[in-house]
Design an enzyme around this catalytic site. Structure first.
Site, PDB file in Angstrom:
ATOM      1  N   HIS A 111       5.439   1.017   7.889  1.00  0.00           N
ATOM      2  CA  HIS A 111       4.224   0.421   8.457  1.00  0.00           C
ATOM      3  C   HIS A 111       3.016   0.625   7.542  1.00  0.00           C
ATOM      4  O   HIS A 111       2.023  -0.071   7.675  1.00  0.00           O
ATOM      5  CB  HIS A 111       3.945   0.984   9.854  1.00  0.00           C
ATOM      6  N   GLU A 138      -3.019   6.227  13.047  1.00  0.00           N
ATOM      7  CA  GLU A 138      -3.184   7.120  11.903  1.00  0.00           C
ATOM      8  C   GLU A 138      -4.619   7.159  11.388  1.00  0.00           C
ATOM      9  O   GLU A 138      -5.001   8.092  10.703  1.00  0.00           O
ATOM     10  CB  GLU A 138      -2.232   6.711  10.769  1.00  0.00           C
TER      11      GLU A 138
END
Length: 160
Positions: A111, A138
């Site tokens: 990703h 994140e």
């Protein structure tokens, strides 16, 4: 890792809850049991883990080389397909195809590989929308609290 630890059986898929959905991993590429994989995924969701501490078996050939490059991308950062292609003396389309063959997404963070002009694709169920959720997770300090897998994501096992 303890050499007596039980490894997930070859071909056994392990489904994990992630911010924005679920991912299914081919656990035969990870030298750990399903409970350990799920524990580390839970810690990732909770914001307590930024890297997986699992021994991974990379496939031979180009896909394995791309997976190694993906594994080196730090938490919260991205690289383009072109960046990885330049490092591997290849083409961005070939890197994208190899990313799509990654059997253990999240553990090997495909990703984090994006297109030069956008998000790019994501072969896991949930597609690019799930990829957006993972990248947003994140890039934030917030803890995910509604994952729908029956596991609490609150510290202390959900006790308030």
């Amino acid at each position: 890792m303890d050499s007596t630890a039980k490894r997930a059986a070859d071909g056994d898929p392990v489904t994990i809850a992630v911010p924005g959905g679920r991912l299914t991993l081919d656990a035969s590429y990870v030298d750990a049991d399903a409970d350990e994989i799920r524990r580390q995924a839970r810690e990732y969701r909770e914001g307590a883990r930024t890297a997986f501490d699992l021994r991974v078996r990379y496939p031979d050939g180009f896909t394995g080389r791309v997976m190694g490059a993906m594994a080196a991308i730090p938490y919260g950062e991205t690289r383009t397909y072109g960046d990885i292609a330049a490092d591997l003396d290849s083409a961005p389309q070939s890197v994208g195809a190899a990313c799509g063959r990654n059997p253990i997404p999240l553990v090997v963070p495909c990703h984090r590989v994006v297109a030069a002009d956008g998000i790019g694709g994501f072969s896991a169920e949930g597609g690019p929308e799930l990829k957006r959720h993972l990248l947003a997770h994140e890039r934030s300090d917030s803890v995910q609290t509604t994952l729908g897998d029956g596991e609490s994501t609150r510290p202390n096992g959900g006790e308030e």
